[in-house]
Design an enzyme around this catalytic site. Structure first.
Site, short mmCIF file in Angstrom:
data_model
loop_
_atom_site.label_atom_id
_atom_site.label_comp_id
_atom_site.label_asym_id
_atom_site.label_seq_id
_atom_site.Cartn_x
_atom_site.Cartn_y
_atom_site.Cartn_z
N SER A 244 0.85 -1.18 0.00
CA SER A 244 0.00 0.00 0.00
C SER A 244 0.89 1.24 0.00
CB SER A 244 -0.89 0.00 1.24
OG SER A 244 -0.09 0.25 2.38
N LYS A 245 0.24 2.38 -0.02
CA LYS A 245 0.97 3.65 -0.05
C LYS A 245 1.92 3.76 1.13
CE LYS A 245 -2.03 6.46 -2.84
NZ LYS A 245 -3.46 6.21 -2.67
N ARG A 246 1.46 3.22 2.24
CA ARG A 246 2.26 3.19 3.46
C ARG A 246 3.68 2.64 3.21
NH1 ARG A 246 1.54 -0.86 6.86
NH2 ARG A 246 -0.08 -1.76 5.55
N HIS A 247 3.80 1.71 2.28
CA HIS A 247 5.09 1.08 2.01
C HIS A 247 5.92 1.85 0.98
CE1 HIS A 247 2.61 -2.54 3.23
NE2 HIS A 247 3.61 -2.56 4.07
N GLY A 248 5.43 2.99 0.58
CA GLY A 248 6.18 3.73 -0.44
C GLY A 248 5.77 3.31 -1.85
#
Ligand code: GLU
Length: 478
Positions: A244-248
């Site tokens: 997800s976006k959280r992971h870059g």
């Protein structure tokens, strides 16, 4: 072979979509056939033209070209409805007049009672309406959804990645194929389109595995040949959770903006779930086309490692021709006027290439050479200069003196500085480090002789002069 990439334009082209597109493209370019681009825009509320542009732009940037399309799914609406109609007429689907709230209430009650009939609930409720009544109510204009009548038995396929897959049909609910507003659901639209386009292989993310038995049942009910299916592993973040976006994870275009090269991105995406069977990591496009195979696609999730992407990008930069590197760097600098002539610019680009993972990073590293110095790295100045201000200033004066007398070429400059270090009985670093800080403002740079040649005689000597004034002055004490 006829393969397709079928993105929904509800967002930008993300890593997972790009990987799916790439694997389909590699298969077609290897085996020959057609690659079809289909924009699945039936969700009118969430589909946006700017997302279509971004997806097409992302594919073009990656160098993934298509042979047919873009075909817009919404243009097939009449066919989707016709297919639903055919299924109704053949008795393979039924009208469902039950209001959503009534259905949900009955479902909740069934769940609470643990009667285990949830999968057939819609069918049982609809059975209360006779075929004649169903036709009469439909003709009278009453809204209804069309549900597929899931037959008994099991549904199987030989997945190109996962091998034999098998689902018990009694666990598949009678899914809606046409909503009461006359729009098709994903499962109907995708089967209707894939059949109409004679798609031979459906290669997509593993998140679609649970749709596949429904789709196979639809092909069979529509008397259409069932394509081969292959489901690509989910892409995970380093913590093992779905990416997800959280992971870059960003839109592919964001990687482009960060200075990632399309070839490096393609190479990186190819290894997200596929392996050549050796530990090779750098595989250019033609290698990938030649060697890609679904047999070597992993079943388990593939971990997205942003650091590896940057490393790989650095490897691609390191393998570029000097002229290409300089041109790409100029592109990132937006052709902004720099203080360097062409030779010095080329020398700088070549010197920075092995130190840069992206051209954006390279542009940042280039700042000391193309723009005026805007100060000195505080920590490096404390360590290298302020501990012994008199000594540092004296050393830089001696350096200034030697440089002033040297021809401005690598060898004489090197002889001058190494000679100075030798005379003073210190390692060359003791001379290079304070000088590096004076010339670049930062503690790390390409080799000191490259730096001197990039800056040229006049700017180098002027910067040494400024550094001496700075060290002896009040500023930056600490
Ligand atoms: N529009 C679907 C998606 O983006 C396509 C799935 C498929 O390939 O069948 O997930």
């Amino acid at each position: 072979m006829r393969l397709r990439f079928a993105p929904s334009p509800t967002g930008y082209l993300h890593v997972g979509g790009a990987r799916t597109a790439l694997f389909n493209w590699l298969l077609v370019r290897q085996a020959g056939g057609a690659f079809v681009l289909r924009v699945e825009d039936t969700d009118r509320d969430r589909s946006r033209p700017e997302h279509v542009d971004a997806i097409l732009g992302g594919l073009s940037w990656l160098g993934i070209d298509w042979d047919e399309g873009p075909v817009f799914q919404a243009d097939g609406l009449a066919r989707h409805r016709l297919d639903a109609e055919r299924l109704l007429e053949a008795g393979r689907a039924y009208r469902d007049f039950t209001a959503r709230e009534d259905f949900e209430r009955a479902r909740d009650a069934a769940v609470a009672a643990g009667t285990g009939t949830v999968a057939r609930l819609a069918r049982n409720m609809a059975a209360a309406v006779s075929p004649e009544e169903s036709r009469r109510r439909a003709a009278a204009g009453e809204p209804f959804a069309v549900r597929f009548l899931v037959p008994p038995g099991t549904t199987e396929w030989l997945d190109l990645v996962h091998g034999r897959m098998r689902f018990a049909n009694d666990e598949i609910d009678d899914f809606v194929i046409l909503r009461s507003d006359g729009t098709p659901t994903y499962n109907l639209a995708v089967v209707s389109d894939d059949a109409a386009m004679s798609i031979s292989h459906v290669v997509r993310g593993a998140d679609h595995i649970s749709n596949t038995p429904k789709q196979i049942l639809l092909y069979e009910a529509l008397d259409a040949p069932v394509p081969a299916f292959g489901h690509l592993p989910l892409i995970l973040g380093p913590d093992g959770k779905r990416l997800s976006k959280r992971h870059g994870a960003r839109a592919v275009e964001a990687f482009a903006a960060e200075g990632v090269l399309p070839d490096a991105m393609v190479n990186f995406l190819a290894l997200l779930g596929w392996s050549p069977g050796t530990d090779e990591e750098l595989l250019v496009r033609d290698d990938l086309i030649e060697r890609f195979s679904l047999e070597r696609v992993l079943k388990k999730g593939a971990v997205f490692d942003a650091a590896k992407l940057l490393w790989m990008n650095g490897q691609y930069i390191a393998r570029m021709e000097a002229g290409e590197v300089a041109a790409a760097l100029r592109g990132v600098l937006e052709g902004g006027a720099t203080a360097l002539d062409d030779d010095a610019f080329a020398r700088m680009a070549a010197a920075l290439a092995p130190r840069s993972r992206t051209f954006v990073e390279m542009a940042r590293l280039a700042r000391p050479y193309i723009a005026p110095l805007d100060g000195y790295d505080a920590k490096a100045a404390r360590k290298g200069w302020y501990r012994d201000r008199a000594g540092a200033a004296e050393l830089l004066r001696a350096v200034q003196d030697r440089l002033g007398g040297a021809a401005w070429e690598a060898e004489p400059l090197e002889a001058a500085l190494r000679g100075l270090a030798a005379e003073r009985g210190v390692g060359a670093g003791k001379v290079f480090q304070p000088l590096r800080l004076a010339l670049t403002g930062v503690p790390a740079s390409p080799g000191i002789f490259d730096v001197l040649l990039i800056l040229g005689r006049e700017r180098s000597l002027r910067r040494v002069e400024w550094a001496i004034a700075h060290i002896e002055g009040e500023g930056g004490a600490g």
